[in-house]
Write an enzyme that holds these catalytic residues in place. Structure first.
Site, PDB file in Angstrom:
ATOM      1  N   GLU A   1       0.851  -1.184   0.000  1.00  0.00           N
ATOM      2  CA  GLU A   1       0.000   0.000   0.000  1.00  0.00           C
ATOM      3  C   GLU A   1       0.885   1.232   0.000  1.00  0.00           C
ATOM      4  O   GLU A   1       1.795   1.339   0.824  1.00  0.00           O
ATOM      5  CB  GLU A   1      -0.828   0.022   1.285  1.00  0.00           C
ATOM      6  CG  GLU A   1      -2.277  -0.336   1.085  1.00  0.00           C
ATOM      7  CD  GLU A   1      -3.046  -0.191   2.390  1.00  0.00           C
ATOM      8  OE1 GLU A   1      -3.644  -1.192   2.782  1.00  0.00           O
ATOM      9  OE2 GLU A   1      -3.022   0.891   3.002  1.00  0.00           O
TER      10      GLU A   1
ATOM     11  N   ASP B   1      -6.513   9.976   9.895  1.00  0.00           N
ATOM     12  CA  ASP B   1      -5.234   9.393  10.283  1.00  0.00           C
ATOM     13  C   ASP B   1      -4.726   9.928  11.611  1.00  0.00           C
ATOM     14  O   ASP B   1      -4.965  11.083  11.975  1.00  0.00           O
ATOM     15  CB  ASP B   1      -4.188   9.656   9.187  1.00  0.00           C
ATOM     16  CG  ASP B   1      -4.386   8.724   8.007  1.00  0.00           C
ATOM     17  OD1 ASP B   1      -4.356   7.504   8.232  1.00  0.00           O
ATOM     18  OD2 ASP B   1      -4.598   9.216   6.884  1.00  0.00           O
TER      19      ASP B   1
END
Lengths: 280, 474
Positions: free
Chosen positions: A49, A60
Site C-alpha cells: 500500500e 489518520d
C-alpha cells in the site's frame, strides 16, 4: 485475473494470509521511498500500500499525519506518486500495488485521467478514505474501465445491512478497519476480530485484510490467519521516522531498519501462528 | 514556527492595491485543472452580473435541470439539498470515512424525526426565547446612515444573543437533538471561539461533557474566549498541526469523533461538513432571516433591498439569506475575508479565489493548489480564517442567486471602528467584514434603499487584536 486476485489465490493455496506493508510516498524523500518500495517484495511484502500524501488527513493518527507532511515537504504530487509506481513496475510485474489516500487530490487531477494514468503506471487498486459508496459514482466507472479495483473500508460500526451495501461496491479485497478510531492508535482483541470476520464473510466472497492498530509480528500473524491479510502502516512509519536525522533527512539506518521490521513481520505471517489471547 | 505565526506575524505585509478582477491566484482555479469527472453543468461560470445591474429580478438560472433541480423544486431555491445531501447536484454530499457513515446516516434520521415533531420545536422555541434571548432586534443605524449619506442601514442584532453571537441559535438546536439521541459527550471545533463558547455554554446548561478543539494560533489570539470555555467546564484542546487554525481544529474534531463514536455527538458550528450538517445548521440559523423579514415589514412595510453578511463557513449568512432566497428582489451579498487582499495570496476568500473540491465531508469551494492540497487561509478574524465555505453558498454563487465579495483586514478594522464610533456597537471582527462592504456600497445606493447588515457577534473578544493592530498597548 488481476494481480490482486492472483496474489490472494496463490497465498490461499499456500495456506497463509498476506502481509501488506504501507509506505508514504516521498517520505522522507523520493529516492528513499522508491528504494523502500523496490526492496519491499524481497523483504516479504505480498501486496504493497502506498499512501498518497494529503494536507488534511482527517482519518489518520499522528504517525501517518507526520509522514504525509514529510512527503508533501519533499514535493509529493499525484503524478510523482504514479511515476514511482511506474519505476517499481520496471522490475516487478507481480506484486500488487494499492494507492491509499483522500479524494481531493484525485478530484483535482481529474477522475478519468487519474484512473487511466494510474492503471498505466501499474497501480492495481485504490483505497479512498473519504469516499463512501454513496459518493463513489464519480470514480467507479473510470476505475472499472481502467481495470482498477476499488477497495472498500468497513468498520466495526458498519451494520450487517450496510456491509451488504458497501461490499456490493467493492472489488479486489475488503479492508476491515479493526477499531473505531484513527490509524495507529489502538488495537482490537483477537476475540473481537474472530467475532467480526464471519459477519464480513457472510456479505462478500472477496478476501479480507485487517488494518489499523497492527504493530507486532505476532499481531500481524494473528490478523493474517484470522482474515486473509494484515496491513501494517503506522508501526513502519514510526520506525522510519525514528531513523531520520534532526532535519528529518534519511540516514544510513533508514532503509535497513524498516526492511528488517518488514522481514520480521513476514516471517511471522508466513509461519501463520495465531496467538491465543494477544491483542491482534 | 508556531510562535512566528502569532502576533505581528499575522499582520499583512504592504501590498500594492489589487483590482477586483478575478485574477487566478489559486492554481486550482486555472482552466484545465477543473476536475474532469465533474459534470459539465457545474462548469457554469459565475452568473453574469448584468442580471442585477440591469435590475432584473430573476435569479440567474438559465436551465434549472442542469443544476440537478427537479421540476417540483424549480419554483423554489429553498428545497435543497437533495436526498444525497447535494446542492445543485454537485456541492455538499457525505465524504467521510466508513466508520462515520453509520453515524451520519443516524444523525440525518434523528434530525428528520425531530424536525417533524412539534414537541421538538416547542422545546427549541422555549430555549430560544428564555435562554438565548430571541428575537434579536433589527436596529436602524441612524448615525451611520447619515454619515454615509446613502442607503438606510439596518443592523440585525445577533450580537445581543446570550454568549454574544449567532452561534447559540444552532448550538441550542443541536444540543436538544444530541439529548434526544442519547449522546452524553459533545465535541466541537472552533475558530474565534464563539462556537466553542456557545457549545460549552449549552453543555454547562445540560450537564454534558464538552471537548473543544481549537487551533493553537487561535488559542493565542482569542484567549478571552478560551478562558470563558474553561470557566464553563469545557476541555479546550489546542491543535498544533498546520497553521493551528480552524481547518486543523476541524480535522482534530473529526478524528475525535471517529474514535469515540459510541457516546459522542459532533456539534458542527457552521453550514459545512457532511450532510445533514449544512442543511441542519442552516435550518437552525434561519430564525435570523425569518425575524428580519417580519421586523423589516413592521418597520418599513416591505422587504429589504440588500442583505449583507460575513462568510467564514457561512452560517450567519446562510441563516439570514435562506428565508429570502425566493424573494428575487432581495440582493444577497456574502462578504468573505480577503485578508491582505484577494490577490495577495494571503486570503480566506474561498469562493472568490478558490475552486471546487472535497474537504471535511463536503464538496465546496476551497483554497487549494493545483495538486488538490489545501492551502492555509489568512484573515485577521479567527472566525473567518478557513479555506472552505458551506456548500450551499457554493451553489448560490454558481447560480448567481447570491453575490460573494471580499473585505480586507484593513477594511474590517476601519469598519470595526466606524460602527463603534457611530452606533455604540462594538462588532466582532467577523461581522466587521460585512459592515465594511455594507458601508462601501451604502454610499453608492439611493436613500430609499433598505440595507440590512447582519451583526453576527459582538467584538469584546477582539479588542486585544484590534489594539495590537492599531499599535495600542493595553
Amino acid at each position: 485475473m488481476s494481480r490482486i486476485a492472483a496474489r490472494f489465490q496463490s497465498l490461499a493455496a499456500q495456506g497463509r494470509g498476506a502481509l501488506i506493508p504501507y509506505l508514504e510516498a516521498y517520505d522522507p524523500d523520493l529516492e528513499t521511498s522508491l528504494a523502500l518500495l523496490k526492496a519491499m517484495p524481497d523483504a516479504g511484502a505480498d501486496l504493497i500500500e502506498i499512501g498518497m500524501p494529503f494536507s488534511d488527513p482527517s482519518a489518520d493518527g499522528p504517525v501517518i499525519q507526520a509522514a504525509a507532511r514529510r512527503g508533501l515537504k519533499a514535493g509529493a504530487t499525484l503524478p510523482g506518486v504514479l511515476a514511482m509506481v511506474a519505476e517499481f513496475r520496471k522490475d516487478n510485474a507481480e506484486t500488487p500495488v494499492i494507492l491509499m489516500g483522500y479524494l481531493n487530490p484525485i478530484e483535482a487531477y481529474g477522475y478519468d485521467r487519474f484512473c487511466t494514468d494510474a492503471a498505466k503506471a501499474g497501480v492495481d487498486g485504490l483505497i479512498i478514505v473519504d469516499l463512501p459508496p454513496e459518493e463513489a459514482d464519480v470514480i467507479e466507472k473510470p476505475a472499472e474501465d481502467a481495470g482498477l479495483d476499488i477497495i472498500r473500508l468497513v468498520a466495526p460500526t458498519t451494520s450487517d445491512d450496510r456491509l451488504r451495501y458497501v461490499l456490493s461496491h467493492a472489488s479486489g479485497f475488503v479492508y476491515y478497519v479493526s477499531i473505531t478510531g484513527i490509524t495507529g492508535t489502538r488495537a482490537a482483541s483477537t476475540d473481537d476480530l474472530k467475532a467480526a470476520l464471519p459477519r464480513i464473510r457472510a456479505a462478500t466472497t472477496l478476501p479480507v485484510a485487517i488494518g489499523f492498530g497492527i504493530r507486532s509480528p505476532q499481531q500481524a500473524a494473528t490478523a493474517a490467519s484470522i482474515a486473509d491479510g494484515a496491513v501494517v502502516a503506522s508501526a513502519l512509519l514510526a520506525t522510519l521516522a525514528d531513523t531520520l536525522d534532526a532535519e528529518g533527512k534519511a540516514t544510513a539506518e533508514t532503509l535497513p531498519r524498516v526492511l528488517e521490521q518488514i522481514k520480521a513481520l513476514a516471517t511471522a505471517v508466513q509461519a501463520g501462528t495465531v496467538s491465543a489471547d494477544q491483542p491482534a | 514556527m508556531q510562535a512566528a505565526r502569532q502576533g505581528f506575524a499575522r499582520v499583512c505585509p504592504p501590498v500594492p492595491h489589487a483590482g477586483k478582477g478575478r485574477v487566478l491566484t489559486y492554481a486550482g482555479a486555472v482552466q484545465g485543472l477543473v476536475p474532469s469527472g465533474k459534470p459539465e453543468t457545474c462548469l457554469v461560470a459565475k452568473a453574469a452580473p448584468t442580471q442585477r445591474d440591469t435590475g432584473a429580478v430573476e435569479p440567474a438560472m438559465a436551465d434549472p435541470v442542469e443544476h440537478g433541480i427537479t421540476a417540483t423544486q424549480a419554483n423554489s431555491l429553498r428545497h435543497g439539498p437533495d436526498e444525497r445531501g447535494h446542492f445543485g447536484g454537485w456541492y455538499g454530499g457525505r465524504f467521510v470515512a466508513e466508520t462515520l457513515m453509520p453515524l451520519v446516516l443516524e444523525l440525518e434520521q434523528a434530525y428528520n424525526t425531530a424536525k417533524a415533531d412539534p414537541a421538538f420545536h416547542k422545546e427549541l422555541d422555549f430555549y430560544l426565547r428564555d435562554y438565548v434571548g430571541r428575537p434579536s432586534p433589527l436596529w436602524f443605524a441612524r448615525r451611520m446612515t447619515e454619515e454615509l449619506g446613502g442607503a438606510k442601514i439596518y443592523m440585525k442584532r445577533e450580537e445581543l444573543n446570550h454568549t454574544g453571537s449567532h452561534k447559540l441559535n444552532n448550538v441550542m438546536g443541536q444540543i436538544l437533538l444530541a439529548r434526544r439521541m442519547g449522546r452524553t459527550r459533545i465535541v466541537a471545533e472552533t475558530g474565534a471561539g464563539q462556537h466553542g463558547v456557545a457549545t460549552a455554554t449549552v453543555c454547562a446548561l445540560f450537564g454534558m461533557k464538552c471537548v473543544i478543539y481549537m487551533g493553537a494560533t487561535d488559542v493565542e489570539r482569542q484567549s478571552p474566549n478560551v478562558f470563558r470555555m474553561r470557566l464553563l467546564g469545557a476541555e479546550v484542546v489546542p491543535v498544533t498541526a498546520g497553521a493551528g487554525t480552524l481547518k486543523d481544529a476541524m480535522n482534530e474534531a473529526m478524528r475525535d469523533w471517529v474514535a469515540n463514536v459510541a457516546d459522542t455527538y459532533f456539534l458542527v458550528g457552521t453550514v459545512a461538513g457532511p450532510h445533514p450538517y449544512p442543511a441542519m445548521v442552516r435550518d437552525f440559523q434561519s430564525v435570523i432571516g425569518e425575524e428580519t423579514k417580519e421586523q423589516m415589514h413592521a418597520a418599513e412595510g416591505r422587504l429589504p433591498d440588500v442583505v449583507v453578511a460575513a462568510i467564514g463557513g457561512g452560517s450567519n449568512a446562510m441563516g439570514i439569506f435562506h428565508p429570502f432566497l425566493d424573494d428575487p428582489s432581495v440582493r444577497l451579498i456574502g462578504v468573505e475575508a480577503a485578508g491582505c487582499g484577494l490577490d495577495s495570496g494571503k486570503t480566506a476568500a474561498s469562493i472568490e479565489r478558490g475552486s471546487p473540491g472535497v474537504l471535511h465531508g463536503n464538496r465546496t469551494y476551497l483554497l487549494q493548489n493545483a495538486d488538490g492540497q489545501i492551502d492555509e487561509a489568512h484573515s485577521i478574524s479567527a472566525g473567518l480564517d478557513y479555506p472552505g465555505v458551506g456548500p450551499e453558498h457554493s451553489w448560490l454563487n454558481d447560480i448567481g442567486r447570491a453575490e460573494y465579495v471580499g473585505a480586507t483586514d484593513t477594511e474590517a478594522l476601519d469598519a470595526f471602528q466606524l460602527c463603534t464610533r457611530t452606533e455604540g456597537i462594538i462588532p466582532a471582527l467577523e461581522s466587521a467584514h460585512a459592515i465594511a462592504y455594507a458601508t462601501k456600497i451604502a454610499q453608492t445606493l439611493p436613500k430609499d434603499t433598505l440595507l440590512v447588515v447582519n451583526i453576527s457577534g459582538r467584538g469584546d473578544k477582539d479588542i486585544f487584536t484590534v489594539a495590537e493592530h492599531l499599535g495600542v498597548k493595553l
